[in-house]
Write an enzyme that holds these catalytic residues in place. Structure first.
Site, PDB file in Angstrom:
ATOM      1  N   SER A 446       0.832  -1.196   0.000  1.00  0.00           N
ATOM      2  CA  SER A 446       0.000   0.000   0.000  1.00  0.00           C
ATOM      3  C   SER A 446       0.874   1.257   0.000  1.00  0.00           C
ATOM      4  CB  SER A 446      -0.952  -0.033   1.210  1.00  0.00           C
ATOM      5  OG  SER A 446      -1.890   1.014   1.157  1.00  0.00           O
ATOM      6  N   ASP A 498      -8.704  -4.222  -6.635  1.00  0.00           N
ATOM      7  CA  ASP A 498      -8.123  -3.351  -5.608  1.00  0.00           C
ATOM      8  C   ASP A 498      -8.359  -1.877  -5.937  1.00  0.00           C
ATOM      9  OD1 ASP A 498      -6.592  -2.030  -3.765  1.00  0.00           O
ATOM     10  OD2 ASP A 498      -4.752  -3.125  -4.176  1.00  0.00           O
TER      11      ASP A 498
END
Length: 664
Positions: A446, A498
């Site tokens: 991330s 995602d």
């Protein structure tokens, strides 16, 4: 639809938003009215007790008041059900009904106070059941009044007065005049200050310094710019998202032509190269997950983690000089040991220090892969969120590599912080002194994946054999030239739909444009869209085929906004410029397009066979390119596909499948 205008200001609620809350209150009021009526009928002749006359009067007035409220609510709900999101004409009488309903709160409030006084009067000695019922009605009245006040606070728009003025008068004003220009400047300034106050309120629990104040202003300006050109209320956005989800599912279920997604690698041995990188990614994802410390370990081991950490964390740890930042009870370091399986002596440096633009990381020796691993933590705090949201672009100039490259500002500053620590504090020199033959590998998930990617670019000249594995990095990270440059040493891993891997300002503008278009042109009332959407998200089924004004229009006509869309735009959004076939060369885009780093491995869920006590999900992986992630996909899995445990599970599944194939 445009926000409802009452009391001379705009509110963050539409005239078609009263159906569901109004129906719920109508149901409560009906049950309440029937209960009071039954009580009055049963006890009609039993008001001879001391104070009974007062209670008799109270019940009669309450029955009449509830009857008026029920009538007003029925009319309010009926009118709110009319029309569509972009056609509020059939609901033009709703403000008057709303004024009537709000006016009825005054006698209800007075009667609730009177009821409370009468019931608390010691001279009243009536039947206990009746008194308890009166107490219940008084409490119910106060609860409804309090929830109404909370609702008013929630839908209050601090910019309502200014935005309404701007919406109604801006068309007829000459914005070139100094007076109109000053008005627009004041509106923008006020909007920025409102967003800044909201961000400060959300981050009230963290210590705020100059960096925070600069970040608050920058993020507030970003939000103000993004939301300033639409007149959507939150329920419009919810309806748009559920419509987009169903539309995407319909498109996915249609027969497709062979995909244009790249299924080849720059390497000549496609399958071998992919399998090797998947095996490496599965190994290094452990380090990226371990950087989250005890929150990740407890999340993945909810029943045993605390016991294991309490028993093992206090035994061994590096010397205090190797750890910076707070690690209370040694839980973070103990979790890192558990997840990676390393020994405490394998760690060169661990930093738990965390503030805006400064994120935790650790440096460790990986003897299995003969690598010095720098693992950068992802988003886990308010400071990290501020770093994520500092999404302005800044130049990154690399000597002998590129003259100009745009990068995400907040993530670049975080990478600069770690770079200074690694180089200036001699951490990498210390690591290579211990293991000079090892290679350097940088990993992160991330925010950590984005930071690891930019850090790898900074260190590439000094360490030519460097490798980087970025798991679920943010989509708006690097300009095209930098993204192409990183394909030689960075591998990005993305799972499914995602959201974070698709997040960039151009993609957000595109999402806003799609929401405005599909919401404005749907011919169904909003409450039907939301009810059907909730059913679809929870129970599944076939996507609903909502008719729209777009049906039957040719492709050329679709490049221009309809009147319904323009009614939802404060001014023409820059997102529409992207629809023009030949945009003006002299008008640069508002947001430069940034891309994912490196070569991209896209892992998708191929099939799942769910049994009573277990679920078996099969994944497939392929090489992809950055254009696949140029649009945000709406799905219940858009958040879960980003979670580190899901990424690790998918990589382990593919790695084990490859291992079993080799053994066969």
């Amino acid at each position: 639809m445009p926000g409802l205008v009452v009391f001379g200001r705009r509110w963050a609620i539409g005239s078609d938003d009263f159906v569901l809350p109004g129906a719920f209150e109508l149901f409560v009021r009906l049950v309440w009215w029937i209960g009071i009526l039954a009580l009055y009928a049963v006890h009609k002749g039993r008001f001879n007790c001391p104070g009974g006359g007062l209670l008799h009067s109270y019940l009669l007035v309450l029955l009449v008041l509830l009857a008026f409220i029920i009538c007003a609510l029925s009319a309010l709900v009926y009118v709110s059900m009319q029309g569509t999101i972009s056609n509020p004409g059939p609901r033009k009488s709703l403000p008057k009904l709303l004024y009537t309903r709000l006016l009825l709160y005054l006698p209800e409030f007075i009667w609730a106070v009177v009821g409370a006084v009468w019931v608390s009067d010691s001279s009243v000695h009536c039947e206990k059941t009746m008194v308890n019922v009166i107490i219940g009605t008084v409490i119910a009245s106060w609860v409804i009044i309090i929830f109404t006040i909370i609702g008013v606070v929630i839908v209050f728009d601090p910019l309502g007065g200014k935005k309404t003025f701007y919406l109604t008068d801006s068309i007829n004003r000459n914005l070139e005049s100094s007076q109109s220009g000053q008005l627009l400047y004041n509106v923008k300034n006020t909007a920025t200050r409102v967003w800044e106050k909201r961000i400060r309120l959300l981050c009230c629990c963290i210590v705020q310094d100059d960096d925070h104040r600069v970040a608050f202003t920058s993020i507030a300006e970003l939000f103000r710019t993004y939301f300033s050109d639409t007149d959507l209320v939150p329920s419009d956005i919810a309806a748009g998202l559920t419509l987009l989800h169903q539309e995407q599912d319909k498109m996915e279920s249609c027969p497709k032509e062979p995909e244009e997604v790249l299924c080849h690698s720059p390497s000549s041995l496609v399958t071998d190269d992919l399998d090797i990188e998947l095996e490496n990614a599965a190994h290094y994802m452990l380090f990226a997950a371990a950087a989250y410390g005890w929150p990740y370990y407890v999340y993945t081991n909810p029943f045993t983690a605390l016991c294991k950490l309490n028993g093992d964390c206090c035994g061994n740890r590096p010397t205090d000089s190797d750890i910076t930042g707070s690690d209370r009870h040694n839980f973070h370091f103990g979790s890192i040991l558990k997840i990676t399986g390393l020994q405490y002596r394998d760690f060169i440096h661990i930093s738990f220090h965390n503030k805006i633009y400064e994120i935790p990381f650790f440096v460790a020796l990986d003897h299995k892969k003969e690598a010095i691993v720098v693992a950068v933590r992802g988003t886990l705090s308010f400071e990290d969120i501020l770093t994520d949201l500092s999404a302005d672009c800044e130049d990154l100039t690399l000597e002998d590599v590129l003259e100009n490259g745009f990068v995400h500002k907040g993530i670049t500053q975080a990478a600069n912080y770690i770079y200074r620590k690694l180089i200036n504090d001699g951490i990498l020199n210390q690591a290579f002194t211990i293991a000079p033959e090892y290679k350097l590998v940088i990993v992160g998930h991330s925010l950590g994946g984005g930071t690891a990617s930019i850090l790898a670019i900074m260190l590439r000249n000094s360490f030519p054999t460097l490798r980087c594995y970025a798991f679920s990095p943010p989509g708006g990270l690097l300009s095209k030239s930098l993204a192409d440059y990183t394909k030689h040493f960075i591998v990005a891993v993305i799972v499914g739909k995602d959201l974070v891997a698709r997040l960039s300002m151009p993609n957000m503008e595109d999402l806003k444009r799609r929401i405005v278009r599909i919401v404005a042109n749907c011919n169904r009332p909003k409450y039907q869209i939301l009810l059907r959407g909730c059913w679809y998200e929870v129970f599944g089924g076939d996507p609903d085929n909502f008719p729209t004004e777009l049906d039957g229009r040719n492709q050329d006509a679709l490049t221009q906004p309809l009147l319904a869309e323009e009614s939802l735009m404060v001014r023409r959004s820059p997102s529409y410029n992207a629809l023009e076939d030949e945009p003006h060369l002299n008008s640069p885009p508002q947001y430069p397009r940034l891309y994912l780093p490196g070569r991209i491995i896209h892992i998708v869920e191929e099939s799942s066979s769910r049994k009573l006590c277990s679920s078996d999900i099969k994944y497939t992986a392929r090489w992809s390119n950055e254009t696949v992630f140029s649009s945000i996909l709406i799905s219940p899995k858009m958040i879960t596909d980003h979670m580190p445990d899901v990424v690790l599970k998918a990589l382990n599944s593919l790695s084990q499948e490859h291992g079993s194939c080799i053994s066969c």
